[in-house]
Design a protein around this motif. Structure first.
Motif, PDB file in Angstrom:
ATOM      1  N   UNK A   1       0.815  -1.231   0.000  1.00 40.68           N
ATOM      2  CA  UNK A   1       0.000   0.000   0.000  1.00 40.68           C
ATOM      3  C   UNK A   1       0.840   1.270   0.000  1.00 40.68           C
ATOM      4  N   UNK A   2       2.054   1.148  -0.557  1.00 35.52           N
ATOM      5  CA  UNK A   2       2.916   2.322  -0.713  1.00 35.52           C
ATOM      6  C   UNK A   2       4.043   1.955  -1.682  1.00 35.52           C
ATOM      7  N   UNK A   3       4.651   2.944  -2.328  1.00 34.04           N
ATOM      8  CA  UNK A   3       5.722   2.643  -3.293  1.00 34.04           C
ATOM      9  C   UNK A   3       7.038   2.281  -2.599  1.00 34.04           C
ATOM     10  N   UNK A   4       7.315   1.005  -2.489  1.00 35.55           N
ATOM     11  CA  UNK A   4       8.562   0.552  -1.862  1.00 35.55           C
ATOM     12  C   UNK A   4       9.583   0.096  -2.902  1.00 35.55           C
ATOM     13  N   UNK A   5       9.117  -0.166  -4.128  1.00 36.09           N
ATOM     14  CA  UNK A   5      10.012  -0.592  -5.201  1.00 36.09           C
ATOM     15  C   UNK A   5       9.785   0.276  -6.425  1.00 36.09           C
TER      16      UNK A   5
END
Length: 351
Positions: free
Chosen positions: A215-219
């Motif tokens: 639920x968030x941009x980690x990659x």
């Protein structure tokens, strides 16, 4: 302070650490492997670590730390360290190293589940799914088939017919990052402390799925290519990220080739769902090629067994047998060479 239990640390790993001569030092888990160093998640934060000379030159390439490994390290300076020991591996996903006959490459270790990601566009290939599934189950890792980009137009009935033998073996999810309910179902299949590795070809949306699950941009991800209509390959390394309140995800670069490294080719019959036929063969050691009384061949001829699945079985079996024989021969040569070196050392000791 980081709670390593959320990364999979448990009592068994703690017992294994107590058997190490370096047990008094801190431990951690490899989150990213760079060309010359390793990022390690520990209780005291993230450390950039290098290997001791003994580890670097005393191990084969596939024995060196990979993403997911648990290691023991000696900290120095600020957030830097030296890896001095590695806990014994379990549930490690390997593949045949490109350009070799019997060398293997470690992809990720301490894996509980592997998400085989295929996209529902021109990239879809059921034979590739079988190849991934066979190797994953060989390592006692649970497989899950994730059919991604379900928001595009596709023939669901046709896809389900192609994967019916796979769906009898492993769970199947249809997903799209544009359909939140499909991501929620996938997220609910991941338990806290569980490690999931994502495998598949380039452009199938593995990194985007990881971001959606977290639920968030980690990659990093790439936009869709205007010329091909496909996502461009972004991941260049195996990277581990933590889902809030849930499991550990390992993204991997897309692979064009996934060679088998199987020690037991006979397990293919069960994985490809032909073992029920095989038990009815006249001979216990039936190879299902041209033997009389072969129930597998009878099933193919009658249409009960898809001939494409059967052809895939034969191809994968030949590949697995070739690797197994090559590996055996390689071990035999290594053993002979080690014996020769020991004899030379003994002779020198007598002078």
């Amino acid at each position: 302070m980081i709670d390593l239990n959320t990364y999979g640390w448990n009592d068994k790993l703690n017992r294994l650490k107590q058997e190490s001569a370096c047990r008094a030092l801190p431990h951690g888990r490899i989150s990213i492997v760079h060309r010359s160093c390793y990022e390690v998640v520990s209780e005291n934060g993230l450390f950039q670590c290098e290997l001791t000379g003994n580890m670097m030159y005393g191990k084969s390439d596939h024995e060196l730390p990979c993403t997911g490994d648990w290691i023991i390290f000696q900290p120095f300076d600020e957030n830097k360290g030296i890896i001095v020991d590695m806990l014994p591996r379990e549930r490690t996903l390997y593949r045949k190293k490109s350009g070799t006959v019997s060398d293997r490459q470690a992809i990720a270790s301490y894996v509980d589940k592997a998400f085989i990601v295929q996209s529902l566009d021109d990239n879809f290939n059921v034979r590739r799914v079988e190849r991934f599934m066979v190797q994953i189950l060989e390592e006692n890792i649970d497989s899950v088939l994730v059919l991604n980009k379900a928001d595009i137009g596709f023939n669901k009935q046709e896809i389900e017919e192609q994967i019916q033998h796979i769906a009898r073996q492993i769970p199947v999810f249809f997903t799209s990052i544009h359909q939140p309910q499909t991501i929620l179902r996938l997220r609910e299949s991941i338990s806290e402390g569980e490690t999931v590795v994502f495998v598949g070809s380039s452009g199938v949306g593995k990194s985007s799925l990881v971001n959606a699950l977290c639920e968030k941009p980690v990659l990093l991800t790439s936009e869709i290519s205007l010329s091909t209509g496909k996502g461009r390959h972004t991941s260049t390394r195996r990277e581990m990220v933590l889902m809030d309140g849930s499991g550990v995800l390992i993204d991997t670069p897309g692979v064009r080739e996934f060679g088998l490294v199987m020690d037991n080719p006979d397990s293919l019959a069960e994985v490809l769902d032909i073992s029920d036929y095989a038990t009815s063969c006249r001979f216990n050691d039936c190879q299902h090629i041209d033997e009389p009384g072969c129930a597998v061949l009878e099933a193919v001829n009658s249409g009960s067994l898809d001939h494409k699945v059967y052809d895939s079985y034969l191809k994968l079996r030949r590949e697995a047998q070739y690797f197994s024989a090559s590996e055996h021969e390689k071990r035999k040569k290594d053993k002979s060479f080690s014996k020769l070196v020991d004899n030379i050392k003994k002779r020198k000791g007598n002078f």
